[in-house]
Enzyme design. Structure first.
Site, PDB file in Angstrom:
ATOM      1  N   THR A 269    -107.041  63.415  34.555  1.00  0.00           N
ATOM      2  CA  THR A 269    -105.700  62.819  34.647  1.00  0.00           C
ATOM      3  C   THR A 269    -104.779  63.278  33.529  1.00  0.00           C
ATOM      4  OG1 THR A 269    -106.451  60.873  33.411  1.00  0.00           O
ATOM      5  CG2 THR A 269    -106.569  60.764  35.814  1.00  0.00           C
ATOM      6  N   GLU A1270     -77.883  51.883  56.984  1.00  0.00           N
ATOM      7  CA  GLU A1270     -77.244  52.185  55.705  1.00  0.00           C
ATOM      8  C   GLU A1270     -76.668  50.973  54.993  1.00  0.00           C
ATOM      9  OE1 GLU A1270     -75.625  56.558  55.735  1.00  0.00           O
ATOM     10  OE2 GLU A1270     -74.479  55.349  57.140  1.00  0.00           O
TER      11      GLU A1270
END
Length: 1338
Positions: A269, A1270
């Site tokens: 990682t 939207e």
């Protein structure tokens, strides 16, 4: 030692053996390309989004236990998987066999929209259930902390999770001792007929039960191997890299002695992202994941010794167990570590990253190292030369040679001492997002009083995020030894620490003044924490805290998530089989959840396929002196490098009014501009070669990045737009008051989960070309590719099955990428694939326009605004793209819900040296609406009125005219406002907020409510036309196709509902394959909330045409089936195919006159949000949001509510935490989920209530429905203004009564610095111009 080790592991119960393993290969591409398991998705490549989550299972023969854990496949080297079992989303269930309950529930609970993140979500939940079949809600939300979703807003995903909890319908948080299920639904009143209130949109009794006995078993062969097969060191190698996996500690030390510079990795990682994103290369990797000594857990009389190889998740479990068993005075350090382990990264990373790797990496913003440093921890090192122990102190953390590991040494374990009596340890952190985000500043602090009377015997303070390494304030602490723990000591400590932990004004990461403030704010919190403990221990000796300080010790308000949904209920007159108005699941939902939904890059490799990757400009404004391609062309697998010279006369395309180059010719105008494209046999080869292209630049002037710089240089695109109504100048003469102000709003990254993707395939004859692409606008892709190849459009076919999120970002820039990709495919006669990496996508494609709004308002003392003069400036970037349309829509929608009798608003699109910004959900209204609402707030403050009262005074209330003279009926606007007031209990909660604020000095709450009037339409009839094609086959089944794109908004599901209603047949009888220019030509862009409106009317038209043809046949055989009718029609030579067409709404706008009818209808709504802020850190929590929306008559309430919620959360991110950072040279810093934070599950409102108004007529639209995709984005600003309200309360209490101007996004930095106090006044300030800042506010 095996020199040519075979790699053996299992995937979904099947054995995999690899003989020639490349150590650089990660699991994700192996699954997708080699095993063709494409359900596991690429989202970011760095473990930050969770789209690639899989389950890794390992058997430990010593404990005889199998450990299952989630992991990010993009970071897992396949060499590390020997002897493991990998489970992907395909392995737990499919539509061909049996779907798993997790897959079923996330689909049926409407937890998918675009579906790209869904497999990762499924695998995170599944892995948790393998370990905890009846989890708590805390465990479930923690499991999803590493998974991002850009569409849903998380509420339906949480609902799906709750069904696995023992009390699945309950929020698991009793108020007044009563379960929420035994109360009225969150206090919501019952509403009028035609509405239904429920906490959910699904039938839980239909779900498959979770049966752990039916899960895929761990392969017995792997257990036998682990128990009986001799363990050998494994070696994997390629031309570039060697991978060693020793089995004993001795062998590990030998490898480290032989290869002292080789990194030792456990979870990859840290090293993985460095290699991928920073160009770091290691020819040798050592992986000691099988060495038992690295997983030791020893309890000694002094404390805990933890093996360096333990994962952070294992460390968390161990510490949690210890603190339950030991007295609190011994576990102070462990409690502090647990606090940060709970928010550090996501569950996947915590299960991969090791304790030793986290420590040795010594990232400057490490969350654990500051705590370990103050906790007097020591590191047990080992090499062939012997053992050694070193302190984990400032010298180690700053990598001083005499305090660091020697190259041949390894970290074996960490000693974490018990705390002592009268010793206190605390940890603090502040990040852009509460969880799974790197800290801006973190800290570990420890004080020991010994047996003294509050006299400091030992003091340790460490900070992360404020320098190149973790910094220990050693000198300050030394000077405080012997001091009494009192406010005088605190003041001295703050001064000393600020002097010692100094930050340059140009420090990496920016936010310098915020960081300085956090340094002493954390110190103050620690002082209060310890003081409170001391008081409890000895009330006589130690003074009580001042009442006003107690709130600083409390965490932000946090409960389990709960929600209610009020949606429309169909009346008794509707036929029971009519699907319109029912909450039908997204018809791809199950395929999303099983990984069977195919996205562009999931398509199989084509024979001799090439991969294309771009080389982009590293300068913002420069002349290209030379481009050297020789080294790139000489690399293995490279076929070609395409430049502007190759494209020649087809190197541009006219978008609207000006042409844009595909590849730069002699100049570049932004960092990220496309310069050339590398073609190679594989993605890996193409990307390696792209790094070898050498470009020499000569910088040019001026360099324009910001709107204010554009204004200074008069750098604008033409034309200016202006909207005027009434007589503004005369109105200013008669008003009581006039104010002027401005607000700046930053941009926003689309962050669709699926990056830009395409596959272009030459057909081999007649110059035909198939383009498979993730786009909102297939017609445009067809046109631009045809133009580039000098072909007629009928030779280029564009195909779109589905899009993994778009939000406006997959239209015009996608066309540029497609044009170059198609040119390469045509030139070489081979298929070419292009898939942008996340960082490339963010760098190249632009996003929402940053805005600067200036306003001058004239108003009466009662709050009536009579005159408003506004200027809107957008940062368009280096090319026009859709910026003029964004300005136009911003002007047309800027009035929001208000009637301004005299209005003048002008707008300019600024030309700058940034990547070109483009369309984004809301298309100018989220910016323009915020400017207007900010003006409303300031008017209210000047009048001494509440903002809500001023909003109501100025609101449209009846039939009226907009500034562009379009008629409006505001009845539903007022109804939304009043109902939102009612369902949110606004008045009661406002009083409660004021009471809370009066009692809490360092925590403040805010409450705000905003109205919404969102015009829906595209401004012209031509832009609103749509077509559809419906076939009836002889077996009675139906195939429908239309011009709309399925990108998560559920348009395909709605279209099938339309066919079902119109033809009177079950949904299961209707199929929709996808969208193609081959079946529906000339379709307009999918956007503007009208995709279902327009295409639905076309589908309806086609169905009605078919019904009219078939009416005589059906009337003769009314009891027949569709199979009967279709056969009869065929026998009678009646066509069973029909084209449906909708001409578009009558729309127009005359900008010279400033009037017209650009919109077909208006969506109305209102939102009320309550937040709590921490005045010391700038953190905030959204406690509750209530939204009321007018949707006309909903076609599918589950989909519509999903659109409302998803848009709201996206808007909330826009206005609060999503922040783009550019360097002074125009380089984008925020290129992935590590740097750019979209809302995660921790950011959602604790209570989230959605109400739809009862059905209302909207005569010209499809079944009276309204488009909602939207409008909800703007309602996210209710959170912005609630924070504004909380900050205002803090400032008033501190005697700051002047006007408050807060810019967007309202990040923790802006919140904290606006809550001025003695700490903000204490920090040093840099003189303007004294340093070059790390970032520039765009």
């Amino acid at each position: 030692m095996d020199r040519a080790s075979e790699l053996l592991f299992y995937v979904n119960g099947r054995k995999v053996i690899e003989k020639n393993v490349d150590p650089e290969t990660m699991l994700l591409p192996y699954l997708r390309k080699k095993l063709r398991l494409t359900g596991t998705k690429y989202g970011c490549g760095g473990g930050g989004c969770g789209a690639c989550t899989v389950m890794i299972s390992r058997y430990n023969p010593i404990t005889n236990r199998i450990r299952h854990h989630p992991a990010n496949a993009c970071l897992i080297p396949i060499c590390s998987l020997y002897g493991t079992a990998v489970t992907t989303v395909e392995g737990i269930g499919s539509t061909h066999t049996r779907i798993h309950p997790v897959q079923e529930r996330i689909a049926k609970c409407h937890g998918t929209q675009c579906g790209f993140c869904t497999p990762g979500m499924v695998m995170s939940i599944y892995t948790l259930l393998r370990n905890h079949p009846e989890p708590t809600l805390d465990q479930l939300t923690d499991a999803l902390g590493g998974n991002l979703c850009r569409c849903t807003g998380y509420r339906p995903i949480i609902d799906a999770c709750k069904t696995f909890c023992e009390t699945s319908g309950c929020c698991q948080s009793k108020e007044n001792g009563v379960c929420c299920l035994d109360q009225r639904i969150n206090g919501l009143p019952e509403f009028e007929e035609g509405s239904k209130t429920s906490p959910k949109l699904f039938a839980e009794e239909e779900f498959l039960p979770l049966d752990p006995t039916q899960e895929l078993i761990f392969p017995p062969e792997l257990m036998i191997m682990a128990e009986k097969q001799p363990q050998r060191t494994r070696v994997f190698g390629s031309e570039r890299m060697m991978w060693f996996s020793p089995v004993t500690l001795k062998e590990l030390l030998e490898f480290k002695f032989k290869y002292p510079q080789a990194p030792v990795i456990m979870g990859n990682t840290s090293v993985g992202p460095q290699m991928k994103f920073k160009g770091v290369f290691h020819p040798v990797i050592i992986s000691p994941d099988r060495i038992e000594e690295l997983s030791v857990v020893n309890h000694t009389h002094n404390g805990l010794t933890l093996g360096a190889g333990l994962s952070l998740a294992q460390v968390k479990d161990i510490l949690a167990d210890v603190v339950q068993k030991l007295p609190g005075e011994k576990t102070q350090t462990y409690h502090a570590l647990l606090k940060h382990l709970g928010t550090l990264a996501g569950s996947q990373i915590r299960n991969m990253a090791s304790l030793g790797g986290h420590i040795i990496s010594r990232h400057p913003d490490s969350d654990l190292n500051p705590i370990l440093a103050v906790g007097n921890c020591t590191l047990n090192l080992l090499s062939k030369e012997g053992k050694r122990q070193i302190p984990l102190n400032e010298q180690f953390l700053s990598k001083c040679p005499n305090a660091d590991l020697k190259p041949q040494e390894i970290l074996v374990s960490v000693n974490i001492p018990y705390s002592r009596k009268l010793e206190f340890v605390s940890a603090f952190r502040q990040a852009q997002r509460q969880e799974n985000a790197l800290a801006i500043v973190n800290s570990g602090m420890r004080v020991f009083f010994g047996e003294g009377h509050g006299i400091i015997r030992e003091l340790s303070i460490s900070y992360g995020g404020v320098g190149p390494a973790t910094i220990c304030a050693k000198n300050s602490c030394q000077k405080l030894i012997g001091r009494h723990w009192n406010e005088e000591m605190l003041d001295t400590a703050c001064r000393l620490v600020l002097e010692e932990v100094s930050l340059s004004g140009s420090a990496p990461g920016g936010r310098v003044e915020f960081k300085r403030t956090l340094i002493i704010s954390f110190l103050f919190k620690f002082y209060l924490e310890v003081s409170q403990i001391l008081k409890k221990m000895d009330p006589i000796r130690y003074p009580s805290l001042a009442d006003k300080h107690e709130s600083a010790l409390e965490d932000l308000h946090s409960k389990h998530h709960c929600s209610t949904l009020k949606y429309q209920h169909m009346g008794p007159k509707q036929h029971p089989e009519d699907p319109i108005g029912h909450p039908i699941m997204h018809l791809s939902g199950v395929k999303h959840a099983t990984g069977e939904a195919i996205y562009c890059d999931d398509m199989p490799l084509v024979d001799q396929e090439l991969f294309l990757t771009f080389v982009t400009s590293s300068r913002a404004h420069a002349k290209i002196v030379s481009i050297d391609l020789s080294e790139a062309l000489s690399m293995p697998g490279v076929v070609d490098v395409i430049t502007a010279e190759h494209l020649s006369d087809v190197n541009s395309f006219c978008f609207f009014t000006e042409a844009e180059e595909f590849l730069a010719t002699d100049k570049v105008f932004c960092v990220g501009q496309l310069v050339c494209a590398v073609l190679a046999d594989s993605e890996v080869q193409a990307k390696r070669a792209a790094k070898q292209v050498k470009i020499v630049y000569q910088d040019l002037e001026p360099l324009i990045l910001t709107i204010k710089e554009a204004i200074q240089h008069n750098s604008f695109f033409e034309p200016e737009r202006k909207l005027e109504y009434g007589n503004v100048d005369e109105a200013f003469k008669v008003v009581d008051q006039i104010l002027e102000g401005e607000i700046h709003m930053g941009g926003q990254e689309h962050f669709y989960m699926e990056t830009q993707s395409m596959l272009v395939v030459p057909k081999g004859e007649d110059q035909e070309m198939d383009v498979y692409v993730s786009t909102q606008f297939p017609k445009y892709i067809q046109d631009i590719v045809a133009s580039t190849l000098k072909l007629p459009a009928n030779k280029v076919m564009c195909h779109v099955k589905r899009v993994g999120g778009a939000f406006g970002g997959k239209a015009f820039k996608t066309g540029v990428i497609a044009a170059v990709t198609a040119f390469a495919a045509n030139k070489h006669g081979r298929a070419v694939r292009c898939v942008l990496e996340r960082g490339e996508d963010m760098l190249i494609t632009g996003g929402r326009h940053p805005y600067l709004g200036k306003y001058k308002a004239g108003f009466m003392n009662d709050g009536r605004i009579l005159a408003l003069d506004m200027e809107h400036y957008s940062n368009a970037g280096n090319s026009l793209d859709e910026s003029l349309l964004v300005i136009e829509m911003g002007l047309l929608k800027m009035d929001n819900a208000y009637k301004f009798p005299n209005l003048r608003c002008r707008g300019w699109a600024c030309r700058t040296n940034l990547p070109s910004n483009t369309a984004f959900r809301g298309f100018g209204f989220p910016q323009a609406g915020l400017i207007t609402e900010s003006c409303i707030m300031e008017v209210a403050a000047k009048c001494g009125l509440s903002p809500e009262k001023v909003r109501m005074i100025n609101m449209y209330k009846e039939i009226d005219q907009t500034p562009y003279k379009q008629e409006i009926n505001a009845k539903n606007l007022i109804q939304c406002w009043r109902e939102c007031m009612a369902v949110s209990s606004y008045s009661l909660r406002k009083a409660a907020v004021e009471k809370f604020n009066a009692e809490n000095y360092w925590k403040k709450k805010g409450l705000a409510m905003v109205p919404l009037k969102y015009p829906v339409g595209l401004g012209s009839r031509a832009a609103g036309q749509a077509a559809a094609l419906v076939h009836i086959y002889l077996d009675g089944s139906v195939l429908v196709t239309h011009g709309g794109i399925e990108m998560g908004q559920g348009v395909h599901t709605k279209m099938i509902q339309v066919v079902s209603r119109e033809l009177g047949m079950p949904i299961s009888n209707v199929h929709l394959r996808g969208t193609s220019t081959e079946t529906v030509p000339n379709a307009n862009v999918s956007g503007g909330s009208v995709v279902a409106d327009l295409n639905g009317l076309a589908v309806k038209d086609a169905c009605q045409t078919l019904l009219k043809r078939l009416e005589p046949i059906i009337s003769k055989n009314p009891k027949g089936t569709w199979k009967d009718w279709a056969q009869t029609a065929f026998d009678e030579s009646i066509s069973l195919s029909a084209v449906g067409y909708f001409r578009g709404y009558e729309s127009d706008i005359n900008w010279e006159k400033g009037e017209g009818h650009p919109f077909e209808y208006f969506v109305y709504g209102a939102a009320c949000s309550e937040v709590e802020i921490d005045c010391l850190t700038g953190d905030h929590k959204n406690i509750r949001t209530d939204i009321v929306m007018d949707v006309g008559c909903s076609i599918n309430p589950a989909i519509d509510i999903g659109q409302i919620e998803g848009a709201f959360i996206q808007g909330m991110g826009l206005y609060t935490i999503e922040e783009l950072n550019y360097s002074p040279q125009g380089v984008l810093h925020t290129r992935g989920p590590d740097q750019y934070k979209i809302p995660a599950i921790c950011d959602t409102p604790t209570e989230f209530h959605i109400s739809l108004l009862p059905p209302s007529e909207n005569s010209n639209t499809l079944y009276s429905s309204k488009g909602l995709g939207e409008s909800g984005v703007f309602l996210g600003c209710s959170v912005f203004f609630a924070i504004h309200d909380a900050v205002s309360a803090a400032r008033r209490e501190r005697g700051l009564h002047g006007p408050l101007s807060l810019n967007s996004p309202l990040t923790p930095e802006k919140i904290r610095m606006a809550c001025e106090d003695k700490f903000t006044k204490m920090i040093p300030r840099d003189e303007p111009g004294s340093c070059v800042p790390w970032n520039v506010p765009i």
